[in-house]
Design a protein around this motif. Structure first.
Motif, PDB file in Angstrom:
ATOM      1  N   PHE A  59     -28.686  26.281  75.441  1.00  0.00           N
ATOM      2  CA  PHE A  59     -29.862  26.962  75.967  1.00  0.00           C
ATOM      3  C   PHE A  59     -29.455  28.317  76.517  1.00  0.00           C
ATOM      4  O   PHE A  59     -28.367  28.469  77.054  1.00  0.00           O
ATOM      5  N   LYS A  60     -30.357  29.263  76.416  1.00  0.00           N
ATOM      6  CA  LYS A  60     -30.107  30.566  77.018  1.00  0.00           C
ATOM      7  C   LYS A  60     -30.932  30.632  78.294  1.00  0.00           C
ATOM      8  O   LYS A  60     -32.142  30.449  78.281  1.00  0.00           O
ATOM      9  N   VAL A  61     -30.266  30.840  79.414  1.00  0.00           N
ATOM     10  CA  VAL A  61     -30.932  30.961  80.702  1.00  0.00           C
ATOM     11  C   VAL A  61     -31.306  32.424  80.893  1.00  0.00           C
ATOM     12  O   VAL A  61     -30.441  33.299  80.876  1.00  0.00           O
ATOM     13  N   PRO A  62     -32.604  32.675  81.066  1.00  0.00           N
ATOM     14  CA  PRO A  62     -33.023  34.078  81.225  1.00  0.00           C
ATOM     15  C   PRO A  62     -32.512  34.664  82.534  1.00  0.00           C
ATOM     16  O   PRO A  62     -32.307  33.946  83.518  1.00  0.00           O
ATOM     17  N   ASP A  63     -32.306  35.971  82.544  1.00  0.00           N
ATOM     18  CA  ASP A  63     -31.806  36.641  83.747  1.00  0.00           C
ATOM     19  C   ASP A  63     -32.782  36.540  84.913  1.00  0.00           C
ATOM     20  O   ASP A  63     -32.377  36.577  86.067  1.00  0.00           O
ATOM     21  N   ASN A  64     -34.075  36.402  84.618  1.00  0.00           N
ATOM     22  CA  ASN A  64     -35.081  36.352  85.674  1.00  0.00           C
ATOM     23  C   ASN A  64     -35.493  34.916  86.023  1.00  0.00           C
ATOM     24  O   ASN A  64     -36.600  34.687  86.494  1.00  0.00           O
ATOM     25  N   ILE A  65     -34.613  33.954  85.849  1.00  0.00           N
ATOM     26  CA  ILE A  65     -34.963  32.557  86.060  1.00  0.00           C
ATOM     27  C   ILE A  65     -35.447  32.272  87.486  1.00  0.00           C
ATOM     28  O   ILE A  65     -36.278  31.414  87.703  1.00  0.00           O
ATOM     29  N   ASP A  66     -34.940  33.005  88.452  1.00  0.00           N
ATOM     30  CA  ASP A  66     -35.310  32.765  89.846  1.00  0.00           C
ATOM     31  C   ASP A  66     -36.507  33.593  90.304  1.00  0.00           C
ATOM     32  O   ASP A  66     -36.894  33.530  91.470  1.00  0.00           O
ATOM     33  N   GLU A  67     -37.119  34.318  89.419  1.00  0.00           N
ATOM     34  CA  GLU A  67     -38.183  35.241  89.764  1.00  0.00           C
ATOM     35  C   GLU A  67     -39.369  34.561  90.465  1.00  0.00           C
ATOM     36  O   GLU A  67     -39.969  35.121  91.374  1.00  0.00           O
ATOM     37  N   HIS A  68     -39.710  33.353  90.068  1.00  0.00           N
ATOM     38  CA  HIS A  68     -40.898  32.683  90.607  1.00  0.00           C
ATOM     39  C   HIS A  68     -40.568  31.527  91.557  1.00  0.00           C
ATOM     40  O   HIS A  68     -41.441  30.704  91.841  1.00  0.00           O
ATOM     41  N   ASN A  69     -39.366  31.460  92.065  1.00  0.00           N
ATOM     42  CA  ASN A  69     -38.974  30.349  92.928  1.00  0.00           C
ATOM     43  C   ASN A  69     -39.886  30.178  94.136  1.00  0.00           C
ATOM     44  O   ASN A  69     -40.313  29.064  94.454  1.00  0.00           O
ATOM     45  N   GLU A  70     -40.181  31.253  94.822  1.00  0.00           N
ATOM     46  CA  GLU A  70     -41.013  31.176  96.025  1.00  0.00           C
ATOM     47  C   GLU A  70     -42.424  30.703  95.673  1.00  0.00           C
ATOM     48  O   GLU A  70     -43.000  29.858  96.356  1.00  0.00           O
TER      49      GLU A  70
END
Length: 81
Positions: A59-70
């Motif tokens: 799988f490729k983990v996108p660089d913005n994976i944490d963008e929507h955590n909050e």
């Protein structure tokens, strides 16, 4: 292989010894009146396999994976009334 069935009373009285025999590779049949109802066998101990990273490279983990955590965390905090 010895097909002798160990009686229930004897099995209760000698459980430790029966477990040792099973651990050594013997199969022990247990049941009342010479009729087997249970089988005591050695546990197949398989070496634990390392599972961390089993999907590495799949799988490729996108660089913005944490963008929507909050935003996602807030969804769990909001009451559904």
């Amino acid at each position: 292989m010895d097909e002798t069935v160990i009686g229930m009373h004897e099995a209760k009285s000698t459980l430790s010894q029966l477990v040792q025999r099973a651990a050594a590779g013997e199969t022990i049949l247990i049941g009342p009146h010479g009729r087997a109802q249970a089988k005591l066998v050695p546990v197949d101990v398989a070496p634990a396999r390392k599972r961390i990273g089993v999907a590495r490279g799949k799988f490729k983990v996108p660089d913005n994976i944490d963008e929507h955590n909050e935003e996602v965390a807030n969804l769990f905090l909001v009451s559904n009334r």
